[in-house]
Design a protein around this motif. Sequence first.
Motif, short mmCIF file in Angstrom:
data_model
loop_
_atom_site.label_atom_id
_atom_site.label_comp_id
_atom_site.label_asym_id
_atom_site.label_seq_id
_atom_site.Cartn_x
_atom_site.Cartn_y
_atom_site.Cartn_z
N PHE A 68 0.82 -1.21 -0.13
CA PHE A 68 -0.15 -0.03 -0.02
C PHE A 68 0.75 1.30 0.03
O PHE A 68 0.50 2.23 -0.62
N PHE A 69 2.01 1.39 0.82
CA PHE A 69 2.72 2.36 0.75
C PHE A 69 3.57 2.68 -0.46
O PHE A 69 3.71 4.03 -0.78
N HIS A 70 3.82 1.75 -1.46
CA HIS A 70 4.27 2.10 -2.60
C HIS A 70 3.20 2.58 -3.62
O HIS A 70 3.66 3.56 -4.53
N ILE A 71 2.24 2.36 -3.40
CA ILE A 71 0.94 2.88 -4.25
C ILE A 71 0.58 4.36 -3.81
O ILE A 71 0.36 5.14 -4.67
N CYS A 72 0.44 4.55 -2.59
CA CYS A 72 0.06 5.93 -2.22
C CYS A 72 0.63 6.95 -2.65
O CYS A 72 0.08 8.20 -2.96
N PRO A 73 1.83 7.00 -2.41
CA PRO A 73 2.57 8.39 -2.90
C PRO A 73 2.64 8.66 -4.24
O PRO A 73 2.19 9.77 -4.50
N SER A 74 2.39 7.54 -5.14
CA SER A 74 2.21 7.68 -6.83
C SER A 74 0.93 8.14 -6.86
O SER A 74 0.79 9.25 -7.76
N SER A 75 -0.10 7.87 -6.41
CA SER A 75 -1.46 8.28 -6.61
C SER A 75 -1.76 9.76 -6.05
O SER A 75 -2.46 10.61 -6.46
N SER A 76 -1.05 10.00 -4.95
CA SER A 76 -1.16 11.25 -4.41
C SER A 76 -0.65 12.41 -5.21
O SER A 76 -1.13 13.55 -5.44
N LEU A 77 0.69 12.01 -5.65
CA LEU A 77 1.29 12.69 -6.73
C LEU A 77 0.52 13.16 -7.96
O LEU A 77 0.45 14.26 -8.51
N LYS A 78 -0.04 12.04 -8.32
CA LYS A 78 -0.60 12.18 -9.63
C LYS A 78 -2.04 13.00 -9.45
O LYS A 78 -2.14 13.98 -10.24
N TYR A 79 -2.63 13.00 -8.28
CA TYR A 79 -3.69 13.78 -7.90
C TYR A 79 -3.55 15.43 -7.83
O TYR A 79 -4.09 16.08 -8.19
N GLU A 80 -2.07 15.39 -7.11
CA GLU A 80 -1.63 16.84 -7.04
C GLU A 80 -1.17 17.45 -8.30
O GLU A 80 -1.48 18.67 -8.46
N ILE A 81 -0.62 16.54 -9.22
CA ILE A 81 -0.37 17.20 -10.33
C ILE A 81 -1.66 17.80 -11.45
O ILE A 81 -1.67 18.57 -12.02
#
Length: 108
Positions: free
Chosen positions: A2-15
Motif C-alpha cells: 500500500f505504501f508504494h502505491i499511495c505516494p504515486s497516486s497522491s502525486l498524480k492527484y496533486e499534478i
Amino acid sequence: FFFHICPSSSLKYEIRRMAFEIWRDDNLLLEENYHLLKCKNITDPEIMQACFIRGYPINGTYDEMREYLTNHLLMIQHLHLELPPNTEKRYVQLFTLHLAALRQQFKS
C-alpha cells in the motif's frame, strides 16, 4: 504494498489538481480579457503568484511578469482556437504544466 502505491497516486492527484487550477485560471483571465489589457489590472502579488505557478521567472520587474503572463494567455488562447473542439481538456491542462520545461529546452 500500500505504501508504494499511495505516494504515486497522491502525486498524480496533486499534478492533476494543479493543472486544473492553472487551466481554470487561464480560462477566467481570458474570459475577462486580461490579455487584451496586458494584465495591467492584476495586482503585484497576484501577478507574482500567477507567474510562479506557471513556471515563469519572478525575479524580474512586475512589468516583465505582466508581459510573461500576457504572452502565456495569448498562447493559450491560440491553442484553444487551433485545437479541435472535442480535444479533452486534460490534455490542454497537462500541456500547460509542461510549458516551463519546454521553455527551458528551447533556451538551450
